[in-house]
Write an enzyme that holds these catalytic residues in place. Sequence first.
Site, PDB file in Angstrom:
ATOM      1  N   SER A 107       0.933  -1.021  -0.053  1.00  0.00           N
ATOM      2  CA  SER A 107       0.122  -0.160  -0.065  1.00  0.00           C
ATOM      3  C   SER A 107       0.690   1.197   0.100  1.00  0.00           C
ATOM      4  O   SER A 107       0.594   2.324  -0.718  1.00  0.00           O
ATOM      5  CB  SER A 107      -0.969   0.213   1.082  1.00  0.00           C
ATOM      6  OG  SER A 107      -0.309   0.055   2.407  1.00  0.00           O
ATOM      7  N   ASP A 118       1.330  -0.510   7.782  1.00  0.00           N
ATOM      8  CA  ASP A 118       2.604  -0.815   7.635  1.00  0.00           C
ATOM      9  C   ASP A 118       3.260  -0.602   6.373  1.00  0.00           C
ATOM     10  O   ASP A 118       2.485  -0.181   5.503  1.00  0.00           O
ATOM     11  CB  ASP A 118       2.573  -2.546   8.220  1.00  0.00           C
ATOM     12  CG  ASP A 118       1.788  -3.252   7.262  1.00  0.00           C
ATOM     13  OD1 ASP A 118       1.626  -2.740   5.987  1.00  0.00           O
ATOM     14  OD2 ASP A 118       1.734  -4.712   7.254  1.00  0.00           O
ATOM     15  N   ASP A 120       5.558  -2.296   3.840  1.00  0.00           N
ATOM     16  CA  ASP A 120       6.239  -3.572   3.357  1.00  0.00           C
ATOM     17  C   ASP A 120       7.577  -3.166   2.712  1.00  0.00           C
ATOM     18  O   ASP A 120       7.781  -2.162   1.852  1.00  0.00           O
ATOM     19  CB  ASP A 120       5.183  -4.323   2.128  1.00  0.00           C
ATOM     20  CG  ASP A 120       3.949  -4.743   2.860  1.00  0.00           C
ATOM     21  OD1 ASP A 120       3.904  -5.383   3.969  1.00  0.00           O
ATOM     22  OD2 ASP A 120       2.816  -4.296   2.050  1.00  0.00           O
ATOM     23  N   ASP A 172       6.946  -4.781   7.782  1.00  0.00           N
ATOM     24  CA  ASP A 172       7.023  -6.118   7.299  1.00  0.00           C
ATOM     25  C   ASP A 172       8.304  -6.188   6.631  1.00  0.00           C
ATOM     26  O   ASP A 172       8.158  -5.482   5.334  1.00  0.00           O
ATOM     27  CB  ASP A 172       5.965  -6.495   6.461  1.00  0.00           C
ATOM     28  CG  ASP A 172       4.721  -6.780   7.609  1.00  0.00           C
ATOM     29  OD1 ASP A 172       4.970  -6.714   8.781  1.00  0.00           O
ATOM     30  OD2 ASP A 172       3.519  -7.135   7.209  1.00  0.00           O
ATOM     31  N   LYS A 233     -10.130  -1.432  -0.548  1.00  0.00           N
ATOM     32  CA  LYS A 233      -9.432  -1.902   0.402  1.00  0.00           C
ATOM     33  C   LYS A 233     -10.024  -1.709   1.948  1.00  0.00           C
ATOM     34  O   LYS A 233     -10.099  -2.697   2.697  1.00  0.00           O
ATOM     35  CB  LYS A 233      -7.873  -1.228   0.523  1.00  0.00           C
ATOM     36  CG  LYS A 233      -7.013  -1.688  -0.317  1.00  0.00           C
ATOM     37  CD  LYS A 233      -5.730  -0.752  -0.335  1.00  0.00           C
ATOM     38  CE  LYS A 233      -5.215  -0.606   0.842  1.00  0.00           C
ATOM     39  NZ  LYS A 233      -4.448  -2.045   1.355  1.00  0.00           N
ATOM     40  N   TYR A 242     -10.076  -9.320   4.210  1.00  0.00           N
ATOM     41  CA  TYR A 242      -8.828  -8.932   3.689  1.00  0.00           C
ATOM     42  C   TYR A 242      -7.816  -9.785   4.676  1.00  0.00           C
ATOM     43  O   TYR A 242      -7.202  -9.136   5.544  1.00  0.00           O
ATOM     44  CB  TYR A 242      -8.642  -7.422   3.743  1.00  0.00           C
ATOM     45  CG  TYR A 242      -7.404  -6.644   3.291  1.00  0.00           C
ATOM     46  CD1 TYR A 242      -7.818  -5.727   2.347  1.00  0.00           C
ATOM     47  CD2 TYR A 242      -6.214  -6.865   3.996  1.00  0.00           C
ATOM     48  CE1 TYR A 242      -6.701  -5.238   1.567  1.00  0.00           C
ATOM     49  CE2 TYR A 242      -5.070  -6.230   3.223  1.00  0.00           C
ATOM     50  CZ  TYR A 242      -5.260  -5.471   2.111  1.00  0.00           C
ATOM     51  OH  TYR A 242      -4.560  -4.744   1.623  1.00  0.00           O
TER      52      TYR A 242
END
Length: 666
Positions: A107, A118, A120, A172, A233, A242
């Site tokens: 995202s 978060d 990524d 993450d 989303k 999700y």
Amino acid sequence: MTTEKGFLGVTPPISTAESTEREKEVTATLMEELRRQNTFESVEEARLSASSGEAGDAEVAFDFRRETVLGRVAAVVKKFVYEVSLSRGLSEAAANAAGGKIFTFGSYRLGVHGPGSDIDTLCVVPKHVSREDFFEKFEPMLKELEGATEVSGVPEAYVPIIKAKISGIPLDLLMARLALSSIPDDLSLKDDNLLRNLDERCVRSLGGSRVNDEALRLVPNVEVYRDSLRCIKLWAQRRAIYSNVNGFLGGVAWAILVARICQLYPNATAGAIVSRFFIIMYQWSWPQPVLLKQIEEGPLQVRVWNPKLYPADRSHRMPIITPAYPAMCSTHNVTASTQMIVTEEFKKGADIVDKVIVGTASWSELFQKHDFFHKYRYYLQVIASTGTAELQIKWAGTVESRIRQLVMKLEYVDSLILAHPFIKGFDQVSHCITEEEVRQVAQGQISDLIAKRTKADIEGLDGASTVHSTTFYIGLLIEPKPRASSIPTWFPCGMSAAHHIFCFQVGAVGPRRLDISYPTTEFTKLVKMWEKYDEDTMGIVVRNIKRSCNLMRQVIPSDLIHFTSSALPDYVFDEGERQPKQALKRPKTGKGSGKSSNTSPDMPNKKRRSETTQDNENGIPGLSFSSAMLHGESNGLYAPINRAVSEIKSPQLPLGENAVVAMGAK
């Protein structure tokens, strides 16, 4: 951009017409609602695009706090590569030149992140740095970073990952090792040749950033795409569908689906895209794959999604294929149950948006919270527990990654229509003063006394300990038996065979029997196969749990009711969401009455009782319930998942538009 064919995608657009004035109006109200729903970090961010996935680019520099955190992580990655290089015998100069670089994806990379999202992050390292180094050396270095909390690696995951929070921002982190002796600062991941000589895990790790880049390249209007994706989303998150790990669709899959609708309506506004999204996805002829471009075979020795060649690919129920080489299925986790749930949510979403278009509903109705903990009468509760916060993160993550396997096995149980996993677990910290309290917490029985106790309350007490637990839920939908009459009939649960559910049914012939011994036993065996599993410090319990007794009381006299599993705990409900509790008298029917029954009795710290204490006269799980009520027959107390949308007409595209066009590619 358009291709030499004159359009983006594997088929021509369904319509190239501009949106109507009404569709433009509802787009404006959609954006207002998305802002009310707090999906943007700032007003300016809603319209800015991150044209490069590389951390540190000026396009995303306006988010100073996130950028600062990413800069600190990038520095740790370089230091990590430097130290590993020295340990491999490289010279000081070579170690400095080895580099290391981070890329963002998900995202944040797509420009649709919101408050609390978060980041990524992909850590790219040279060939002499191993994945073991990433977890054994980089993870400890990350823990030492100022402001770092909740740092935990999951090396056994399908895509190995380290989760962390730095200065309150969740990250993450993945790792990819390229077949290069050094990683230059100007490295781009677009070159397919970078995939040469990589293992599958590195290829999967690189996929996130490469897929995002392709998705943004393959949509006709990035701004419309981002606005539409924000809507979908939020809807998917609110409807609790999700989650890739639990068998639903993850961020990559939702991004690809929205991009496909944008290709089919290149000149439409976000409101029109969202409207067509629900209709086309409901009508989609699965397992026809969703593609943003034709699958490229490529020259490299890497596996490309091909159902004609690979039996595993043929088993994918809702194949949504990534556009970057090598093409992969982003939805391989989808099960029969989760496919049914998602499809019905498409239908309900289409109905709401249709009403928004005609002015009889508002966008806020699309984003209403899920009703998971009201939908089913009975649930399975999976409880993972340990004695430390750090160990709990790893253990709970391992258990969650296997929940899908339990769901798939439950789907083979006779009379079970659907097994619906919830998309997240519920974390709790309990301070216990006795071994019996530890046992109760590990079994999911947290009394008000334990729940209110603080760490200070147990300091200095002999035998006191803290238990960290994470609880996951699976809703159960049971097939009703044919009705013989309208006279309520009671079938006692007097058998004691483990892992069976014996049901009574209003007006049904014979008891309904569910044998869940194989799914639950195999599941507990599976999670215990984790190489770091320790029976002395890790607990895993699976048990039945019911929503409440109130519905049952309206059909069956109270003196016939005898349930052994607890009601859903208050923590799964928002404040004011749960109905007031009603006292319900239950007769004492012998030893074990009123105690919960578990299908797996493993608990941490060896505080376990023998299996005989888990069983009682009503059998394991000792649960009596009416499958007639599960389906709302004759009493109207429950609307099942199929009936919940049965009265909604099948959604249709506007006159002159045909969804079959979108599925023309093979």
